[in-house]
Design an enzyme around this catalytic site. Structure first.
Site, short mmCIF file in Angstrom:
data_model
loop_
_atom_site.label_atom_id
_atom_site.label_comp_id
_atom_site.label_asym_id
_atom_site.label_seq_id
_atom_site.Cartn_x
_atom_site.Cartn_y
_atom_site.Cartn_z
N TYR A 136 0.83 -1.21 0.00
CA TYR A 136 0.00 0.00 0.00
C TYR A 136 0.86 1.26 0.00
O TYR A 136 0.39 2.33 0.36
CB TYR A 136 -0.91 0.03 1.23
N LYS A 187 5.32 -14.57 1.98
CA LYS A 187 5.33 -15.39 0.76
C LYS A 187 6.77 -15.39 0.27
O LYS A 187 7.09 -14.99 -0.84
CB LYS A 187 4.36 -14.79 -0.26
N ASP A 220 -0.61 -18.47 1.51
CA ASP A 220 -1.61 -19.38 0.93
C ASP A 220 -1.89 -20.53 1.90
O ASP A 220 -3.04 -20.90 2.14
CB ASP A 220 -1.17 -19.89 -0.45
N ASP A 244 -4.71 -7.83 5.04
CA ASP A 244 -6.02 -7.33 4.59
C ASP A 244 -6.89 -8.51 4.19
O ASP A 244 -8.05 -8.64 4.60
CB ASP A 244 -5.81 -6.38 3.41
N ASP A 248 -10.35 -10.42 6.35
CA ASP A 248 -11.72 -10.66 5.87
C ASP A 248 -12.10 -12.12 6.10
O ASP A 248 -13.22 -12.43 6.51
CB ASP A 248 -11.83 -10.34 4.37
C1 IPM Z 1 -9.80 -2.79 4.95
C2 IPM Z 1 -10.38 -2.46 3.61
C3 IPM Z 1 -9.55 -1.41 2.93
C4 IPM Z 1 -8.15 -1.88 2.80
C5 IPM Z 1 -10.17 -1.06 1.58
C6 IPM Z 1 -11.47 -0.33 1.75
C7 IPM Z 1 -9.25 -0.34 0.67
O1 IPM Z 1 -10.50 -3.59 2.85
O2 IPM Z 1 -9.73 -1.90 5.80
O3 IPM Z 1 -9.46 -3.93 5.16
O4 IPM Z 1 -7.80 -2.72 1.99
O5 IPM Z 1 -7.32 -1.42 3.58
MG MG Z 2 -10.01 -5.34 3.86
#
Ligand code: IPM
Ligand code: MG
Length: 360
Positions: A136, A187, A220, A244, A248
């Site tokens: 990022y 990785k 992975d 990230d 999720d």
């Molecule tokens: C998170 C989100 C953000 C990220 C998006 C909205 C860009 O997915 O906070 O995990 O990847 O940082």
């Molecule tokens: Mg995210």
């Protein structure tokens, strides 16, 4: 009376709904405790604001934010603005501008919530995400746009300072948990420069934490371990992008994306830290009053903890867990409660069990 200045940035989608709910519970908590108070200022920065003014954060905006004790953030992302524009317009300038390099994402199956995973009740993880550089870093470019020879680059940047400080942070956090176990995720088989450096620095730092058990996993492979052997993981440290994705997965495995909280911490406290639910804008349910506020409540508990209000944070989590256990669930958890129902249930619990443990 301890007073905390909170900057609320509800922003897009369900952000305003959940932030309003979050502030309501924190206000209720403060009223019960009596030892602290919050002073909230709302900032209207959002995608609608951007479409009107041409920017998310106005001139001098970050300087204003700097004067707050914490930032309580909703969600950014709109169908009217490309996602990379909204992200780089609002959330990243705050997280990177305030050097909030440690992104902390706990995942746990709350009482009364069903994990989609067999044995999923064993999930009790904290994902530590490097939050200031890596994939990022914004380091890339495009040339020859639209031509057959078009090129795009996106180069991850890993610095020794950036890598070492996130590893130290993760070790410090792991050390405070009962399992004292930290898993390094990279990785470094395919990516032999930055990732190998990550691994090397991890083991250098590990030498200072002989009491923390470590192991390593490729990104992975760790997804399968999260699904098949959830109990073998405790704290995970990973790069910005890897964490990230893993966070999720962790939120979904612990029952719903509507539960997962996030703290974007500047551990040195040179700048305010930012607290936000993981879930994002969720256009499909915006305005319907059914957004799950639990992620925001948990986020608020992390904010209180960061502010030093540990007893209040514990009280809030006890309330949230009592309410999830009582199956006051929004539709994402299979229930039919509204955001307001869940918020009221949490506030009622807080008021009923007014007494706090003494503040230590
Ligand atoms: C998170 C989100 C953000 C990220 C998006 C909205 C860009 O997915 O906070 O995990 O990847 O940082
Ligand atoms: Mg995210």
């Amino acid at each position: 009376m301890r007073v905390y200045k909170i900057a609320a940035i509800p922003a897009d989608g369900i952000g305003p709904e959940v932030i309003a709910a979050g502030l309501e519970v924190v206000e209720t908590l403060a009223a019960c405790d009596g030892g602290f108070r919050i002073e909230t200022e709302h900032f209207p920065w959002s995608s609608a604001y951007y479409l009107e003014h041409g920017h998310y954060i106005p001139e001098g905006g970050l300087d204003r934010l700097k004067t707050f004790d914490a930032i309580f953030f909703g969600a950014v992302g709109s169908q009217q603005v490309p996602d990379h524009v909204s992200l780089w317009g609002l959330r990243l300038p705050i997280a990177q501008g305030f050097d909030q390099y440690a992104n902390v994402r706990p995942a746990r199956v709350l009482p009364g919530v069903k994990s989609p995973l067999i044995g999923g009740e064993g999930i009790d993880w904290v994902i530590v995400r490097e939050n200031s550089e890596g994939e990022y870093a914004g380091n890339g470019g495009r040339a020859h746009r639209g031509l057959p020879i078009e090129v795009g680059t996106e180069t991850a940047v890993f610095t020794r300072v950036g890598v070492e400080r996130i590893h130290r942070f993760a070790f410090d956090l792991a050390r405070k948990r009962p399992a004292k176990h930290l898993t390094l995720v990279t990785k470094s088989n395919a990516q032999r420069f930055g990732m190998v450096m990550w691994d090397e620095i991890f083991y250098e730092v590990a030498a200072d934490y002989p009491d923390v058990k470590t192991d390593r996993e490729l990104v992975d492979a760790v997804t399968t371990r999260m699904v098949l052997k959830p109990r073998t993981l405790d704290v995970i440290v990973a790069t910005n992008l890897h964490a990230d994705i893993l966070s999720d997965l962790a939120a979904a495995l612990s029952g719903s994306l509507g539960i997962g909280p996030t703290a974007n911490l500047n551990p040195e406290r040179q700048f305010p830290s930012m607290f936000e639910p993981i879930h994002g804008s969720a256009f499909d349910i915006t305005g319907k009053g059914i957004a799950n506020p639990v992620a925001t409540f948990w986020t608020a508990a992390m904010m209180l903890e960061h502010l030093g209000e540990d007893a209040a944070a514990k009280h809030l989590m006890a309330a949230v867990e009592a309410v999830t256990a009582a199956k006051v669930h929004t539709p994402d958890l299979g229930g039919n409660a509204t955001t307001a129902d869940v918020t009221k249930a949490v506030c009622d619990y807080l008021r009923a069990r007014k007494a706090f443990e003494p503040r230590v």
